[in-house]
Motif scaffolding. Sequence first.
Motif, mmCIF file in Angstrom:
data_model
loop_
_atom_site.group_PDB
_atom_site.id
_atom_site.type_symbol
_atom_site.label_atom_id
_atom_site.label_comp_id
_atom_site.label_asym_id
_atom_site.label_seq_id
_atom_site.Cartn_x
_atom_site.Cartn_y
_atom_site.Cartn_z
ATOM 1 N N ASP A 1 0.816 -1.215 0.000
ATOM 2 C CA ASP A 1 0.000 0.000 0.000
ATOM 3 C C ASP A 1 0.851 1.266 0.000
ATOM 4 O O ASP A 1 0.527 2.255 0.665
ATOM 5 C CB ASP A 1 -0.962 0.008 1.191
ATOM 6 N N GLU A 2 1.931 1.249 -0.777
ATOM 7 C CA GLU A 2 2.787 2.420 -0.890
ATOM 8 C C GLU A 2 2.222 3.377 -1.933
ATOM 9 O O GLU A 2 1.675 2.964 -2.957
ATOM 10 C CB GLU A 2 4.215 2.000 -1.261
ATOM 11 N N LYS A 3 2.377 4.665 -1.689
ATOM 12 C CA LYS A 3 1.839 5.687 -2.577
ATOM 13 C C LYS A 3 2.834 6.071 -3.658
ATOM 14 O O LYS A 3 4.052 5.998 -3.461
ATOM 15 C CB LYS A 3 1.477 6.946 -1.773
ATOM 16 N N ILE A 4 2.304 6.496 -4.784
ATOM 17 C CA ILE A 4 3.124 7.082 -5.838
ATOM 18 C C ILE A 4 3.522 8.485 -5.394
ATOM 19 O O ILE A 4 2.689 9.257 -4.923
ATOM 20 C CB ILE A 4 2.334 7.151 -7.156
ATOM 21 N N SER A 5 4.782 8.815 -5.537
ATOM 22 C CA SER A 5 5.245 10.144 -5.137
ATOM 23 C C SER A 5 4.511 11.229 -5.917
ATOM 24 O O SER A 5 4.265 11.070 -7.123
ATOM 25 C CB SER A 5 6.753 10.280 -5.377
ATOM 26 N N SER A 6 4.186 12.308 -5.248
ATOM 27 C CA SER A 6 3.423 13.378 -5.885
ATOM 28 C C SER A 6 4.197 14.043 -7.025
ATOM 29 O O SER A 6 3.592 14.628 -7.932
ATOM 30 C CB SER A 6 3.040 14.432 -4.842
ATOM 31 N N ASN A 7 5.547 13.940 -7.006
ATOM 32 C CA ASN A 7 6.358 14.571 -8.048
ATOM 33 C C ASN A 7 6.741 13.590 -9.163
ATOM 34 O O ASN A 7 7.580 13.888 -10.006
ATOM 35 C CB ASN A 7 7.621 15.193 -7.460
ATOM 36 N N SER A 8 6.105 12.422 -9.164
ATOM 37 C CA SER A 8 6.375 11.456 -10.236
ATOM 38 C C SER A 8 5.675 11.883 -11.518
ATOM 39 O O SER A 8 4.528 12.347 -11.500
ATOM 40 C CB SER A 8 5.897 10.062 -9.821
ATOM 41 N N ASP A 9 6.368 11.733 -12.639
ATOM 42 C CA ASP A 9 5.817 12.136 -13.928
ATOM 43 C C ASP A 9 5.210 10.974 -14.703
ATOM 44 O O ASP A 9 4.360 11.188 -15.575
ATOM 45 C CB ASP A 9 6.916 12.766 -14.795
ATOM 46 N N PHE A 10 5.655 9.773 -14.404
ATOM 47 C CA PHE A 10 5.275 8.616 -15.210
ATOM 48 C C PHE A 10 5.188 7.378 -14.320
ATOM 49 O O PHE A 10 6.029 7.176 -13.445
ATOM 50 C CB PHE A 10 6.319 8.405 -16.310
ATOM 51 N N VAL A 11 4.163 6.555 -14.541
ATOM 52 C CA VAL A 11 4.004 5.310 -13.762
ATOM 53 C C VAL A 11 3.964 4.131 -14.732
ATOM 54 O O VAL A 11 3.233 4.163 -15.739
ATOM 55 C CB VAL A 11 2.709 5.335 -12.921
ATOM 56 N N PHE A 12 4.751 3.117 -14.426
ATOM 57 C CA PHE A 12 4.716 1.872 -15.194
ATOM 58 C C PHE A 12 4.209 0.750 -14.296
ATOM 59 O O PHE A 12 4.761 0.500 -13.232
ATOM 60 C CB PHE A 12 6.105 1.521 -15.729
ATOM 61 N N ILE A 13 3.131 0.068 -14.734
ATOM 62 C CA ILE A 13 2.570 -1.062 -13.995
ATOM 63 C C ILE A 13 2.743 -2.316 -14.854
ATOM 64 O O ILE A 13 2.086 -2.464 -15.883
ATOM 65 C CB ILE A 13 1.080 -0.855 -13.660
ATOM 66 N N PRO A 14 3.614 -3.230 -14.467
ATOM 67 C CA PRO A 14 3.844 -4.440 -15.270
ATOM 68 C C PRO A 14 2.704 -5.448 -15.118
ATOM 69 O O PRO A 14 1.728 -5.218 -14.385
ATOM 70 C CB PRO A 14 5.152 -5.007 -14.692
ATOM 71 N N GLY A 15 2.856 -6.571 -15.805
ATOM 72 C CA GLY A 15 1.874 -7.635 -15.704
ATOM 73 C C GLY A 15 2.024 -8.443 -14.427
ATOM 74 O O GLY A 15 2.898 -8.191 -13.597
ATOM 75 N N GLY A 16 1.150 -9.419 -14.292
ATOM 76 C CA GLY A 16 1.146 -10.259 -13.099
ATOM 77 C C GLY A 16 -0.236 -10.834 -12.883
ATOM 78 O O GLY A 16 -0.852 -11.370 -13.808
#
Length: 425
Positions: free
Chosen positions: A274-289
């Motif tokens: 349950d970790e959050k994405i940093s507010s200053n992140s520009d791009f998120v990659f979510i792989p498969g699974g």
Amino acid sequence: MNSILISAVSSNQGKTILSTALLYYFKNSVRPFKIGPDYIDPQFHEIVCNTKSINLDTFIMNKPQVKWLFNKYSNKEVSILEGVMGFYDGMDKGCSAYDVGKLLNTPTVLLLDASGSYITISAVLKGLKTYKEDNTIKAVVLNKVSSKMHFELIKKQIEQDFQGENEIKVLGWIKKDLQSLRDTHLGLDLKDAKKEVLENISKEVLENIDLETLKEISLYKKEAITNYPFEEIKKINKKATVVYDENFSFLYHDNLETLKELFDEVEIISSTKDEKISSNSDFVFIPGGYVETKEAYERVKTSQNFKASLIEHANKNKHIYAECAGLLYLSNSVDDKEMAKILKVSFSLDSKRVRLGYYHSQSGLKGHAFHYTKPLDTSLGCDILSKKINSKGEVGAWKKKNVYGTYLHTMFRNNINILKDYFGI
């Protein structure tokens, strides 16, 4: 250095068991590789030797690119490549163990099932050896052997049939009904494997194998490669977030390394913690699974802070790129399982496979897809996946503003020019 490719006549012949034993034996000095697009075996490899396993795929990448990749990651004393299916399977796509072995000039050890046979084993071996004369088959290990006498019968026949320039070394044998496997639930699931379990398997599998001869035939001189056969990666002053955990574990290691070369900063977070994405992140990659199974969805339901941060990221019109399970997570739902509701599409879980194999996308990507889910509505889809370029296919990707989800697993390093839109570059 040493380099060896482990192959067989088909799947379920014991490649992973032999590869596991060798990886454990060389664990302090080995780099594992997996031929083809597989995500599961590389996870086994890493657990055994605590080193990231690298996929070598001559369908998704071209030959010079795969040679470069192998050269880059062959940074240990020993490289062990585990084949895919049977030795020649995948030739039609240019990505068989034979193709990669020939490309890299890596000696191949064939693992042959000897149960209920002896002379015929040599005939099978002759077929494999002569089917393509430029193969790299140098040795054989016999699996499921009933006794030393059984082994000697087969060895004598192979040594008689393969002499001189055609010599094939008989490295040894693995007895049938291994005690170490009977005593554990290991099978091909190494996630719960303890050190003593792996050690027992390694000892038992390698008990009757001539490791010194294996080292001799696997001597390897790395090719000096100076040209970078990809589009140049220019670092950008942006931050990327990679989601990597029990639910989203299908991550090619070189994809992560490529993102580190591209972005000024890369953070790795766990949705299941349950970790959050940093507010200053520009791009998120979510792989498969996996998010659609009962066990995985229990973790999805308890990851509300992660979910909220992802929705906030999307609402700010920032970029998200998601593969397979990542796509499902971005959707409204999978059957009765509620997801993040970022993409306006819902899926159902089928009992039959919907896709399996290599695919081309209309956008120009090549990759692999394997899933049992299917969309309830394809009208909002944005990309077609097909078996051949420009052939009839079906919707396999969805997009909303800067959020993109696809069923296709691909490699980033040779697709930077295509993926730039998804990265927001």
